[in-house]
Design a protein around this motif. Structure first.
Motif, PDB file in Angstrom:
ATOM      1  N   ALA A 180       0.689  -1.046   0.026  1.00 24.04           N
ATOM      2  CA  ALA A 180       0.002  -0.047  -0.116  1.00 24.04           C
ATOM      3  C   ALA A 180       0.756   1.178  -0.124  1.00 24.04           C
ATOM      4  CB  ALA A 180      -0.752   0.039   1.019  1.00 24.04           C
ATOM      5  N   ASN A 212      -3.492   4.591   0.089  1.00 22.04           N
ATOM      6  CA  ASN A 212      -4.442   3.325  -0.022  1.00 22.04           C
ATOM      7  C   ASN A 212      -5.079   3.008   1.276  1.00 22.04           C
ATOM      8  OD1 ASN A 212      -2.015   2.373  -2.191  1.00 22.04           O
ATOM      9  ND2 ASN A 212      -3.930   2.169  -2.782  1.00 22.04           N
ATOM     10  N   LEU A 218      -6.488  -1.928  -0.335  1.00 18.83           N
ATOM     11  CA  LEU A 218      -5.616  -2.231  -1.437  1.00 18.83           C
ATOM     12  C   LEU A 218      -5.892  -3.695  -1.590  1.00 18.83           C
ATOM     13  CD1 LEU A 218      -4.064  -1.189  -3.918  1.00 18.83           C
ATOM     14  CD2 LEU A 218      -1.962  -2.079  -2.510  1.00 18.83           C
ATOM     15  N   ASP A 248      -9.090  -0.874  -5.040  1.00 21.58           N
ATOM     16  CA  ASP A 248      -8.927  -0.272  -3.746  1.00 21.58           C
ATOM     17  C   ASP A 248     -10.109   0.778  -3.576  1.00 21.58           C
ATOM     18  OD1 ASP A 248      -8.441   0.959  -1.161  1.00 21.58           O
ATOM     19  OD2 ASP A 248      -6.621   1.569  -1.794  1.00 21.58           O
ATOM     20  N   TYR A 258      -9.339   4.227  -1.538  1.00 22.64           N
ATOM     21  CA  TYR A 258      -8.332   4.948  -1.832  1.00 22.64           C
ATOM     22  C   TYR A 258      -8.703   6.459  -1.734  1.00 22.64           C
ATOM     23  CZ  TYR A 258      -4.719   7.241  -4.838  1.00 22.64           C
ATOM     24  OH  TYR A 258      -3.620   7.709  -5.292  1.00 22.64           O
ATOM     25  N   GLN A 314      -9.744   3.656  -6.455  1.00 27.85           N
ATOM     26  CA  GLN A 314      -8.674   3.470  -7.580  1.00 27.85           C
ATOM     27  C   GLN A 314      -8.636   1.995  -7.747  1.00 27.85           C
ATOM     28  OE1 GLN A 314      -4.608   2.909  -6.137  1.00 27.85           O
ATOM     29  NE2 GLN A 314      -3.985   4.858  -7.141  1.00 27.85           N
TER      30      GLN A 314
END
Length: 561
Positions: free
Chosen positions: A36, A40, A43, A65, A68, A78
Motif C-alpha cells: 500500500a 491506499n 488495496l 482499492d 483510496y 482506485q
C-alpha cells in the motif's frame, strides 16, 4: 563439471517481495507483494486477471482499492493495473474522483468491444452507483454504465460478472449486482457491454434479501444458448442466506438453496469452478459472509458436492471462492478458497480433491489483515491474494516463475547460462565425423559440443595431431568425472582421430588480414607567392608659376601750351 542431463531443467525463479505468508509444502513461490501507498485504504479488496497488456507473455492483474483517497477525497477509490510478472504499475484508473465513490469495489473482465481482448469492468457503488469499462489494450475508458432508473444507495456495481453475449451483438455483456436497490431487497441488471443499454432488470422475489450481493455465471441450464447466473442473497431468512440459479433470458428461477446457519449469510460470495463432480457441467463454490460456511455445489442443481466450511472462523468475515489452478502440475486442478476469518491466522486453502479434501494452506503473517478476502487466478502462471484489512492493504502474487530469456533454447536462462549460444546438435560432431555420442547439456547450460568447441578457438589447431591430443585430454577428464562412459569416450576419441579437423579441406584459421597501407602523407601545399609591392606613386609635378602680368604703360604727360 556438474551432472549433465539430456532434457532441459524446469527452473523456478523468485522475484522480489516480502514473505508475507508461509509457503505450503508444494506449490508456487511468492514472487512479489504489491504494498500500500500512503493514500491506499483497502488495496486488494477486489482482483481480476487481465490479458497480457505489456506483451511479456504473462497475464496482468487489476487491483481494486475502494478506500483510496484521491486528492483528499476519502473513499474515492482506485484501480491499479500491474504487470503480472513484476507488479510494476502499467495503468492507474480513478473513475470520476468523488468522496465515497468506492471506485474499485468490484472487478470483472469481458470483451466489451468485440476486438478479442479482455476489457475491464469496474464497479463504483457510491451515490447512484456506476460501472466503467476500460480497454484491455491501453486502459482507456470505453464507456460508463448506470442503472436505467438510478437509485441512490442501490449499491449498483457491488458485484460484476461476465454474462457472455446476451443480445447477440458479438460482444460480451455484464451481470451487475445492486444489493441495496429498493431498501435492500436487491436487484441484478443485465447490461450490454457494447453500448451500456439495459437488457434486463431482475428484482428480488422476497424482501430484505440483499439480492445481487454476489453473482456468478453458470452453464446454460435451459439450453437457450445463453449463460445463466447464480445470485446470492445473504440477508434472506434472517441472515441465513440464499443462492438462486436463474434463467438469464427472463429472470425465472431454475432452483435455489437456503443457508442453515443463523447469521452465516450464505451466498455473500460465489465463484465458478470447473466440473468437480464429473457430470459434464461446471460447478460452483458458495461462500458466506460470516463464520466459515462454504460449499462446493453442482452447477446443474445446486446440490452439495463437498462441505468446505471451516469451524471456528471469525464472525463477519467471508469465505471467498478463488477459482481453480493446477498447482502441483499433475494435470488436474485444485480449488482455491480464502478464509480471512480463520484462527489463529487467515489463510487460503488449496483443495485438490472435492470428495476428500486435504488442503494445503498459505497462512498469513498477521491475524488482522484479512488475507484471502479476494483471490484471482492468473491463467497458466499463478494466482494473487488480496489482504485489504492490512494497513492500507496489500496484494501477494504467487507463481511458478517469471519470464526468462533463453536465447539458445537449452532450458537454462541466459542469466544462469555459462554457454548462452550453445551448440545443440543431437550428437557430438567433429568436423566431418558424427561421433553418435548424445550431446547433453549440463545445468550450467553448456553442451558436450560446447566443451570441445571451446578448446578450438583458444588453440587455433595448427594441425590435426594437436586437435586429437587436446581432445583426448578433455575426454579423459569427462570420463573421470562420470560425465561420459567408456563407450562414449571411445567413440569420441575415434571420431576425433578420423575427423578432418586440422587437415586440408577443414576450415582453417582465417588468414590474418593484410596490414593496410599507411596512408601517404598529404603534400604540403605550396606557399602562395608574395604579392608584388605596389609602385611608389610619383611625386606630383609642381604647378607652373603663373606669368606675372605685364606692367601697364605709363601714360604720356601732355604738352604744356
Amino acid at each position: 563439471m556438474k551432472l549433465l542431463f539430456p532434457t532441459p531443467l524446469r527452473t523456478m525463479i523468485a522475484v522480489a517481495g516480502a514473505t508475507a505468508m508461509a509457503s505450503p509444502v508444494f506449490g508456487a513461490s511468492l514472487l512479489y507483494t504489491v504494498p500500500a501507498a500512503a493514500e491506499n485504504g483497502r488495496l486488494g479488496a477486489a482482483l481480476a486477471a487481465l490479458g497480457d497488456m505489456d506483451a511479456d507473455g504473462i497475464p496482468d492483474l487489476a487491483i481494486g482499492d475502494p478506500g483510496y483517497t484521491q486528492a483528499g477525497l476519502a473513499g474515492s477509490g482506485q484501480v491499479q493495473i500491474v504487470s503480472g510478472a513484476t507488479g510494476s504499475v502499467l495503468h492507474t484508473l480513478l473513475g470520476t474522483p468523488a468522496a465515497g465513490q468506492a471506485f474499485g469495489t468490484a472487478l470483472a473482465t469481458l470483451d466489451a468491444n468485440g476486438d478479442g481482448t479482455a476489457d475491464l469492468a469496474v464497479g463504483a457503488t457510491g451515490g447512484i452507483g456506476s460501472v466503467s469499462i476500460y480497454s484491455g489494450i491501453d486502459g482507456s475508458l470505453l464507456r460508463t454504465i448506470t442503472a436505467a432508473s438510478p437509485e441512490a444507495g442501490s449499491l449498483y456495481g457491488a458485484a460484476l460478472a461476465n454474462a457472455g453475449d446476451q443480445n447477440a451483438d458479438g460482444k460480451d455483456d455484464l451481470f451487475i449486482g445492486a444489493p441495496g436497490s429498493s431498501t435492500s431487497d436487491g436487484a441484478v441488471a443485465i447490461a450490454s457491454g457494447g453500448d451500456g443499454a439495459e437488457i434486463l432488470f431482475l428484482t428480488a422475489d422476497i424482501p430484505d434479501t440483499q439480492f445481487g450481493t454476489s453473482i456468478a455465471p453458470v452453464a446454460d441450464v435451459n439450453a437457450d444458448g445463453l449463460l445463466d447466473l447464480a445470485v446470492g442473497g445473504p440477508a434472506a431468512d434472517g441472515g441465513k442466506g440464499r443462492v438462486q440459479l436463474l434463467i438469464s433470458a427472463d429472470g425465472g428461477e431454475f432452483t435455489s438453496i437456503f443457508g442453515t446457519v443463523a447469521g452465516a449469510k450464505l451466498g455473500a460470495k460465489l465463484g465458478g469452478v470447473d466440473d468437480r463432480n464429473a457430470d459434464g457441467v461446471a460447478d460452483l463454490i458458495v461462500g458466506s459472509g460470516s463464520g466459515g460456511s462454504a460449499f462446493l455445489v453442482s452447477g446443474t442443481d445446486l446440490t452439495t458436492v463437498t462441505n468446505l466450511s471451516l469451524a471456528g472462523a471469525a464472525a463477519n468475515l467471508p469465505v471467498v471462492p478463488g477459482g481453480v489452478f493446477d498447482l502441483d502440475g499433475n494435470g488436474t486442478t485444485e480449488m482455491l478458497v480464502g478464509y480471512p476469518g480463520a484462527t489463529p491466522l487467515p489463510k487460503v486453502d488449496v483443495i485438490p480433491d472435492p470428495t476428500a479434501p486435504e488442503p494445503v494452506s498459505y497462512d498469513a503473517a498477521s491475524a488482522v489483515g484479512g488475507l484471502g478476502s479476494a483471490i484471482t487466478v492468473l491463467p497458466g502462471f499463478g494466482f494473487a491474494f488480496g489482504e485489504p484489512l492490512a494497513e492500507g492493504g496489500a496484494v501477494h502474487v504467487y507463481g511458478e516463475g517469471v519470464p526468462v530469456v533463453d536465447t539458445d533454447g537449452d532450458g537454462v536462462p541466459d542469466a544462469e547460462d555459462h554457454c548462452p549460444n550453445s551448440i545443440l546438435d543431437p550428437t557430438v560432431v567433429f568436423g566431418d565425423v558424427d561421433t553418435g555420442v548424445e550431446n547433453v547439456v549440463d545445468e550450467e547450460g553448456c553442451s558436450l559440443a560446447d566443451l570441445f568447441a571451446a578448446l578450438e578457438p583458444g588453440r587455433g589447431w595448427k594441425n590435426h595431431g594437436e586437435f586429437v591430443s587436446n581432445t583426448g585430454k578433455l575426454i579423459k577428464r569427462l570420463l573421470r568425472e562420470g560425465t561420459i562412459d567408456s563407450s562414449e569416450a571411445q567413440a569420441l576419441q575415434t571420431g576425433a582421430a578420423q575427423s578432418n579437423v586440422g587437415k586440408d579441406g577443414h576450415p582453417e584459421k582465417p588468414e590474418k588480414p593484410e596490414k593496410p597501407e599507411k596512408p601517404q602523407k598529404p603534400e604540403k601545399p605550396e606557399k602562395p607567392e608574395k604579392p608584388e609591392k605596389p609602385e611608389n606613386p610619383g611625386k606630383p609635378e609642381k604647378p607652373e608659376k603663373p606669368e606675372k602680368p605685364e606692367k601697364p604703360e605709363k601714360p604720356n604727360k601732355g604738352n604744356k601750351g
